[in-house]
Design an enzyme around this catalytic site. Structure first.
Site, short mmCIF file in Angstrom:
data_model
loop_
_atom_site.label_atom_id
_atom_site.label_comp_id
_atom_site.label_asym_id
_atom_site.label_seq_id
_atom_site.Cartn_x
_atom_site.Cartn_y
_atom_site.Cartn_z
N ASN A 175 33.77 42.40 39.55
CA ASN A 175 34.86 42.26 40.51
C ASN A 175 34.66 43.09 41.77
O ASN A 175 35.30 42.83 42.79
CB ASN A 175 36.20 42.61 39.85
CG ASN A 175 36.64 41.55 38.85
OD1 ASN A 175 36.17 40.41 38.89
ND2 ASN A 175 37.53 41.93 37.95
N CYS A 177 39.03 30.58 36.40
CA CYS A 177 39.72 30.53 35.11
C CYS A 177 41.08 29.87 35.24
O CYS A 177 41.80 30.07 36.22
CB CYS A 177 39.92 31.95 34.56
SG CYS A 177 38.48 32.64 33.75
N ASP A 184 43.63 42.16 32.89
CA ASP A 184 42.32 41.81 32.35
C ASP A 184 42.01 42.48 31.03
O ASP A 184 40.98 42.21 30.41
CB ASP A 184 41.21 42.14 33.36
CG ASP A 184 41.06 41.07 34.43
OD1 ASP A 184 41.72 40.02 34.32
OD2 ASP A 184 40.27 41.27 35.36
#
Length: 417
Positions: free
Chosen positions: A23, A116, A304
């Site tokens: 990320n 996603c 996450d």
């Protein structure tokens, strides 16, 4: 297509090293569009999303070379301002090229993003911010088209905390005319890493890591050499792997301060965490305590890590409530965890997890990146064989995870279906 086969019930032990952050790497790569030069980055993870970003940038005209975990990006040859659907559809972070292309060329055409399936995650805040900076933006046939002779500094207040939006406008403002102020900005460590890269390039940025970031635009940016920060979500996943198996694992190359919210909750669950000489030792408890969590923007509990923590709570003594406040469709792993024998009920954005004495291996299917990790964790703690299919999701965000877990004593193999 590959799947993972796990024979569970083994306590993990030994040493594992965390890879560089996915990320953080994605926006950092994109930021090089702003600086026509050759850049070098180390500690880059081998991941599908990294490869997608490289393909997007090569399509724009960049030259990219990799050697081990070192990537060199030469953006002097970029001569295109369009990122097509075929690449952008697979990863929503691809939309971040819009602002830098607009800053460099005065125009950009980028496909609406994919990624996603964990909620809508619209990019309206990105576009609203660029419009406030003087961009003329239109949507046509699934593409965002933007034009601006020169982006102008602006005061932008985000309606909600947005990591991608903060990163996007931080890059766009770096070479805009005048000062840009981002209010209610996201505070994630990955944003700080991006700001540090831009500052090394010559940008003038203050306040990254707080909710107010000030950027004074400069006329040009130069080359940079940078080492990517460790992946805090991978590190957190290994912490839970140690905890759920009752193991004893030493984790290298992680920054524990990036995971304070997770650390506090793991300690409440009875997990022992020792940080010594930049090595984090995690020892699983004999009895896992039930703990409630609510996902929040950083520095709150990370969305996450929600699925992985839920897997841990499946074996807790008592009931826990897990509230998901970031994404509206991030409980898709619940039905798969129940195939292990977990006792979970959901209502709205909350899941009640009643701990069971044991989990039993099962054939399960990954639905998104972090759900994949939760199923692996449940499999590691189960008393027989688990098969996890659709692991292409996993390959988007975890570098060689089955090899790293095997190095800790897990019985886990990748096989072709």
């Amino acid at each position: 297509m590959d799947k993972l086969v796990i024979h569970g019930g083994k306590k993990l032990s030994g040493d594992v090293t965390v890879s560089g952050s996915k990320n953080a790497s994605l926006p950092v790569f994109v930021s090089t569009i702003l600086a026509p030069a050759e850049h070098e980055f180390s500690n880059v993870p081998f991941l599908r999303d990294i490869n997608t970003t490289i393909k997007v940038m090569e399509q724009l005209g960049a030259t990219i070379q990799g050697n081990g975990n070192v990537v060199r990006i030469d953006t002097r040859g970029i001569d295109k301002h369009e990122a097509t659907y075929e690449l952008v559809k697979t990863m929503r972070a691809s939309v971040l090229v819009l602002g830098p292309l607009l800053s460099r060329f005065g125009k950009a055409r980028v496909s609406l993003p994919g990624g996603c399936a964990i909620g809508a995650r619209p990019i309206n805040l990105h576009l609203k911010g660029l419009a406030a900076m003087g961009a003329d933006i239109s949507l046509s046939h699934g593409y965002v088209e933007a034009k601006a002779k020169k982006l102008q500094g602006a005061r932008i207040n985000f309606d909600i905390s947005t990591v991608g939006g903060t990163e996007h406008l931080l890059m766009a403002a770096a070479t805009a005319k005048g000062e840009t102020i981002l209010e209610n900005a996201a505070r994630e460590p990955e944003i700080v890493d991006l700001a540090n890269v831009l500052i090394k390039m010559g940008a003038r940025i203050e306040g990254a890591g707080t909710d107010t970031i000030r950027i004074t635009g400069v006329s040009e940016l130069g080359p940079v050499t940078h080492r990517m920060m460790p992946d805090r979500i991978e590190a957190g996943t290994f912490m839970i792997a140690a905890a759920i198996t009752g193991g004893d694992v030493k984790i290298h190359n992680m920054q524990l301060e990036h995971l304070d919210a997770l650390v506090f909750k793991l300690q409440d669950a009875g997990v022992e965490i020792i940080n010594k000489d930049n090595v984090v030792r995690v020892k699983g408890p004999k009895k896992i305590n039930a703990v409630n969590i609510k996902t929040r923007p950083y520095p709150g509990f990370p969305t996450d890590m929600q699925a992985q923590f839920m897997a841990l709570m499946c074996l807790a003594d008592g009931a826990s409530v897990i509230s998901e406040n970031i994404f509206e469709n991030r409980f898709m792993h619940v039905s798969e965890l129940m195939r292990f024998g977990a006792d979970i009920t959901t209502e709205g954005n909350a899941a009640t997890v009643k701990g069971v004495k044991k989990l039993s291996g099962a054939p399960v299917m990954a639905t998104d990146l972090r759900a994949s990790a939760s199923l692996i964790l449940a499999g590691l703690a189960s008393d027989n064989t688990t098969e996890v299919s659709r692991i292409y999701h996993l390959d988007r965000g975890y570098e060689f995870i089955e090899k790293k877990l095997a190095g800790l004593g897990a019985d886990i193999k990748r096989v072709q279906e």
